[in-house]
Scaffold this motif. Structure first.
Motif, mmCIF file in Angstrom:
data_model
loop_
_atom_site.group_PDB
_atom_site.id
_atom_site.type_symbol
_atom_site.label_atom_id
_atom_site.label_comp_id
_atom_site.label_asym_id
_atom_site.label_seq_id
_atom_site.Cartn_x
_atom_site.Cartn_y
_atom_site.Cartn_z
ATOM 1 N N GLN A 162 -94.510 52.424 -145.541
ATOM 2 C CA GLN A 162 -93.729 53.579 -145.080
ATOM 3 C C GLN A 162 -92.269 53.544 -145.540
ATOM 4 O O GLN A 162 -91.507 54.467 -145.272
ATOM 5 C CB GLN A 162 -93.747 53.649 -143.547
ATOM 6 C CG GLN A 162 -95.065 54.161 -142.985
ATOM 7 C CD GLN A 162 -95.013 54.191 -141.479
ATOM 8 O OE1 GLN A 162 -95.441 53.236 -140.825
ATOM 9 N NE2 GLN A 162 -94.483 55.252 -140.916
ATOM 10 N N ARG A 163 -91.877 52.482 -146.220
ATOM 11 C CA ARG A 163 -90.471 52.345 -146.621
ATOM 12 C C ARG A 163 -90.088 53.379 -147.676
ATOM 13 O O ARG A 163 -90.784 53.545 -148.652
ATOM 14 C CB ARG A 163 -90.220 50.927 -147.150
ATOM 15 C CG ARG A 163 -88.762 50.604 -147.356
ATOM 16 C CD ARG A 163 -88.258 50.804 -148.787
ATOM 17 N NE ARG A 163 -89.118 50.181 -149.780
ATOM 18 C CZ ARG A 163 -88.965 50.368 -151.075
ATOM 19 N NH1 ARG A 163 -88.011 51.148 -151.539
ATOM 20 N NH2 ARG A 163 -89.805 49.782 -151.924
ATOM 21 N N ARG A 164 -88.962 54.065 -147.423
ATOM 22 C CA ARG A 164 -88.375 54.968 -148.406
ATOM 23 C C ARG A 164 -86.946 54.502 -148.669
ATOM 24 O O ARG A 164 -86.276 54.014 -147.769
ATOM 25 C CB ARG A 164 -88.318 56.402 -147.874
ATOM 26 C CG ARG A 164 -89.672 57.093 -147.724
ATOM 27 C CD ARG A 164 -89.532 58.492 -147.133
ATOM 28 N NE ARG A 164 -89.108 58.452 -145.745
ATOM 29 C CZ ARG A 164 -87.911 58.818 -145.295
ATOM 30 N NH1 ARG A 164 -87.010 59.283 -146.136
ATOM 31 N NH2 ARG A 164 -87.611 58.732 -144.021
ATOM 32 N N VAL B 290 -81.584 48.312 -142.744
ATOM 33 C CA VAL B 290 -81.457 49.763 -142.874
ATOM 34 C C VAL B 290 -81.697 50.108 -144.337
ATOM 35 O O VAL B 290 -81.122 49.479 -145.221
ATOM 36 C CB VAL B 290 -80.060 50.261 -142.446
ATOM 37 C CG1 VAL B 290 -79.964 51.781 -142.593
ATOM 38 C CG2 VAL B 290 -79.737 49.823 -141.033
ATOM 39 N N THR B 291 -82.578 51.063 -144.574
ATOM 40 C CA THR B 291 -82.759 51.578 -145.925
ATOM 41 C C THR B 291 -82.228 53.004 -145.970
ATOM 42 O O THR B 291 -82.184 53.691 -144.953
ATOM 43 C CB THR B 291 -84.234 51.550 -146.356
ATOM 44 O OG1 THR B 291 -85.021 52.255 -145.379
ATOM 45 C CG2 THR B 291 -84.754 50.121 -146.465
ATOM 46 N N GLY B 292 -81.817 53.430 -147.156
ATOM 47 C CA GLY B 292 -81.245 54.772 -147.283
ATOM 48 C C GLY B 292 -81.646 55.414 -148.591
ATOM 49 O O GLY B 292 -81.930 54.717 -149.576
ATOM 50 N N ALA B 293 -81.662 56.729 -148.572
ATOM 51 C CA ALA B 293 -82.045 57.477 -149.775
ATOM 52 C C ALA B 293 -81.011 57.257 -150.877
ATOM 53 O O ALA B 293 -79.820 57.153 -150.599
ATOM 54 C CB ALA B 293 -82.145 58.952 -149.435
ATOM 55 N N SER C 177 -81.657 60.427 -143.316
ATOM 56 C CA SER C 177 -80.785 59.687 -144.243
ATOM 57 C C SER C 177 -81.080 58.194 -144.274
ATOM 58 O O SER C 177 -80.781 57.527 -145.258
ATOM 59 C CB SER C 177 -79.316 59.856 -143.856
ATOM 60 O OG SER C 177 -79.048 61.123 -143.352
ATOM 61 N N THR C 178 -81.604 57.664 -143.176
ATOM 62 C CA THR C 178 -81.811 56.222 -143.094
ATOM 63 C C THR C 178 -83.112 55.895 -142.358
ATOM 64 O O THR C 178 -83.559 56.663 -141.503
ATOM 65 C CB THR C 178 -80.663 55.533 -142.310
ATOM 66 O OG1 THR C 178 -80.509 56.200 -141.063
ATOM 67 C CG2 THR C 178 -79.357 55.552 -143.075
ATOM 68 N N GLN C 179 -83.665 54.754 -142.693
ATOM 69 C CA GLN C 179 -84.754 54.162 -141.903
ATOM 70 C C GLN C 179 -84.223 52.879 -141.265
ATOM 71 O O GLN C 179 -83.536 52.090 -141.940
ATOM 72 C CB GLN C 179 -85.943 53.821 -142.788
ATOM 73 C CG GLN C 179 -86.755 55.017 -143.263
ATOM 74 C CD GLN C 179 -87.959 54.582 -144.081
ATOM 75 O OE1 GLN C 179 -87.879 53.640 -144.870
ATOM 76 N NE2 GLN C 179 -89.078 55.270 -143.914
ATOM 77 N N HIS C 180 -84.552 52.676 -139.990
ATOM 78 C CA HIS C 180 -84.124 51.468 -139.284
ATOM 79 C C HIS C 180 -85.332 50.577 -139.019
ATOM 80 O O HIS C 180 -86.290 51.004 -138.381
ATOM 81 C CB HIS C 180 -83.441 51.840 -137.964
ATOM 82 C CG HIS C 180 -82.041 52.316 -138.150
ATOM 83 N ND1 HIS C 180 -80.949 51.494 -138.010
ATOM 84 C CD2 HIS C 180 -81.553 53.523 -138.509
ATOM 85 C CE1 HIS C 180 -79.846 52.185 -138.244
ATOM 86 N NE2 HIS C 180 -80.183 53.411 -138.550
ATOM 87 N N LEU D 232 -90.946 49.722 -138.011
ATOM 88 C CA LEU D 232 -90.085 50.872 -138.324
ATOM 89 C C LEU D 232 -89.669 51.493 -137.004
ATOM 90 O O LEU D 232 -90.455 52.181 -136.341
ATOM 91 C CB LEU D 232 -90.839 51.879 -139.189
ATOM 92 C CG LEU D 232 -90.096 53.174 -139.559
ATOM 93 C CD1 LEU D 232 -88.760 52.899 -140.221
ATOM 94 C CD2 LEU D 232 -90.968 54.053 -140.455
ATOM 95 N N VAL D 233 -88.411 51.246 -136.603
ATOM 96 C CA VAL D 233 -87.930 51.723 -135.301
ATOM 97 C C VAL D 233 -87.583 53.200 -135.366
ATOM 98 O O VAL D 233 -87.809 53.948 -134.416
ATOM 99 C CB VAL D 233 -86.681 50.920 -134.860
ATOM 100 C CG1 VAL D 233 -86.129 51.450 -133.545
ATOM 101 C CG2 VAL D 233 -87.010 49.447 -134.741
ATOM 102 N N ARG D 234 -87.022 53.605 -136.498
ATOM 103 C CA ARG D 234 -86.539 54.986 -136.608
ATOM 104 C C ARG D 234 -86.643 55.446 -138.046
ATOM 105 O O ARG D 234 -86.172 54.762 -138.952
ATOM 106 C CB ARG D 234 -85.063 55.026 -136.171
ATOM 107 C CG ARG D 234 -84.612 56.394 -135.780
ATOM 108 C CD ARG D 234 -84.993 56.657 -134.328
ATOM 109 N NE ARG D 234 -84.897 58.069 -134.004
ATOM 110 C CZ ARG D 234 -85.013 58.555 -132.780
ATOM 111 N NH1 ARG D 234 -85.213 57.757 -131.759
ATOM 112 N NH2 ARG D 234 -84.943 59.847 -132.565
ATOM 113 N N ASP D 235 -87.268 56.575 -138.233
ATOM 114 C CA ASP D 235 -87.474 57.109 -139.579
ATOM 115 C C ASP D 235 -86.674 58.394 -139.704
ATOM 116 O O ASP D 235 -87.196 59.483 -139.469
ATOM 117 C CB ASP D 235 -88.983 57.357 -139.781
ATOM 118 C CG ASP D 235 -89.329 57.574 -141.241
ATOM 119 O OD1 ASP D 235 -88.415 57.533 -142.080
ATOM 120 O OD2 ASP D 235 -90.510 57.784 -141.531
#
Lengths: 271, 271
Positions: B52-54, B107-110, B85-88, B79-82
């Motif tokens: 699910q990582r973006r 935290v990942t980000g676009a 702008s960011t995934q936590h 994945l706590v929050r999708d």
């Protein structure tokens, strides 16, 4: 417990088994939710209030996952590891209908005397009473809960775009307003009072948010008590703004030259 | 996947539902467990491998709760929050008989283009090939997995106490050894290659450990690809050592002057 707005905002009711409930307060409201520093202080307070907690805060990371809504929230605290030198805590803030809005980790450590060394020197600064207090009227509510005496760095960011690109650096005296004896929860809040740097640099408002905040507490409780209600000397700067994210680092110094805390954050910006 | 020791150490097998298993490798062994940077890289890799990582990594915090033992481990990713702008993400490393040994958040980000600004300038440095490679024979294994070309800062800390107090600052060229194209997992490891500062300052061994490590990734993937296998320019320094804890901050620069990552940690020391 006093009737200070900070103590009111940090009021948590224990629900048992590491669960606490609280409510947002209008005094610390920011643009679209509470000031991040008050959320950081609340998560720290929940750990400090946990019956199994030993020692003082050493490190805290707060991940701002989603906007915190006005009203009630629950904070869940979990002791992941109870070691000899440190305790490792995980914390989450949860709201009805919003789910987990904030996650965080806290490390606490035993107070003890060791070899000490301070390679970093405090920044130079004139006495706080010689620096005018920044006006906070008509701005987001949380700003009025702090007394800022800015010696370096843009104070306002309501210029019409395009503003002139300014330095990302700030140097200021800061404390809770009205003044309140310093403790770790207050320090966690103060560590986030350094405005998201892009607003200073560009000079006009653009959507921004703190994504993740990490604060290291480098002083024992005695140093906080020594500092009392007097203003802290703060400096902050940013290194790079790129692809919608930027970093910033801040230091909070006692007026006797003791580094109380360093704080780092990565911020999101839209444009 | 190559036969590079880093790729071997970062090999994770998906167990489904955000669970991965892997094994420690002798190449990245430190004193009483794996090098912290390899643990950071593993936790990041698990997030990057999640279906699910973006987006790219923006921030990572790793809390070293307990010693990681030799052998197998499991990494659990949540994945706590999708968000838009960011995934936590929350991450834990667990070992049989030891429980949770490491916790972390990512935290990942676009990837996107925005206004950009770089107030921090890269440190000056002679060309890497003019700086001798630091010998790593007879030292903890992980050091041999990196090529260090030290321009500033003590390289050894095996003096008899009391050593002369030295600067906490380092400036060096560093890369994986043998050289390997840069990616985010490698960068997460490189961010922790800056020796715990107290060893440099005091010049002799004393028990130390990283307690919590936070890295901000300030470059997009294109910048990592541009850098390729060439050495990164790294600087690190500490602000204060007091009551058994110290902070340190590091920057990792591409050789074209792009700041790739900044990394902060709080370390524990015994005496």
């Amino acid at each position: 417990m006093t009737d200070h707005a900070l103590d009111f905002a940090l009021k948590l009711e224990p629900l048992g088994e590491g669960r606490f409930c609280g409510r947002t307060t209008p005094e610390y409201w920011n643009m679209g939710g509470p000031f991040g520093g008050i959320t950081a202080a609340l998560l720290l307070r929940a750990v400090l209030d946990h019956p199994q907690r030993r020692g003082r805060p050493v490190a805290q990371t707060v991940n701002f996952c989603a906007a915190v809504g006005e009203g009630g929230f629950e904070i869940q605290v979990r002791l992941v590891r109870d070691g000899r030198s440190t305790q490792h805590w995980q914390v989450e803030m949860i709201q009805d209908g919003r789910g987990t809005v904030t996650t965080g980790s806290v490390v606490t450590g035993a107070e003890r005397e060791t070899w000490a060394h301070a390679p970093a020197a405090p920044p130079s600064a004139p006495a706080p009473q010689t620096v005018p207090v920044m006006p906070t009227e008509g701005r987001n509510a949380w700003l009025a809960q702090y007394e800022f005496r800015v010696m370096e760095g843009r104070e306002r960011f309501d210029l019409e775009p395009p503003g002139e690109t300014a330095s990302a650096a700030s140097r200021l005296w800061v404390r809770d307003r009205p003044d309140r004896p310093l403790d770790y929860a207050a320090l966690a809040g103060l560590a986030d009072t350094f405005i998201v740097r892009i607003l200073l640099v560009r000079g006009y408002f653009t959507p921004v948010a703190t994504v993740s905040l990490t604060t290291y507490f480098l002083a024992d409780e005695a140093a906080l008590v020594r500092q009392g209600t007097r203003p802290l000397l703060g400096v902050a700067d940013a290194r790079a703004f790129r692809h919608g994210f930027a970093d910033q680092s801040a230091e909070l110094w006692a007026d006797d030259g003791t580094l109380l805390a360093v704080s780092h954050q990565v911020t999101w910006y839209k444009e």
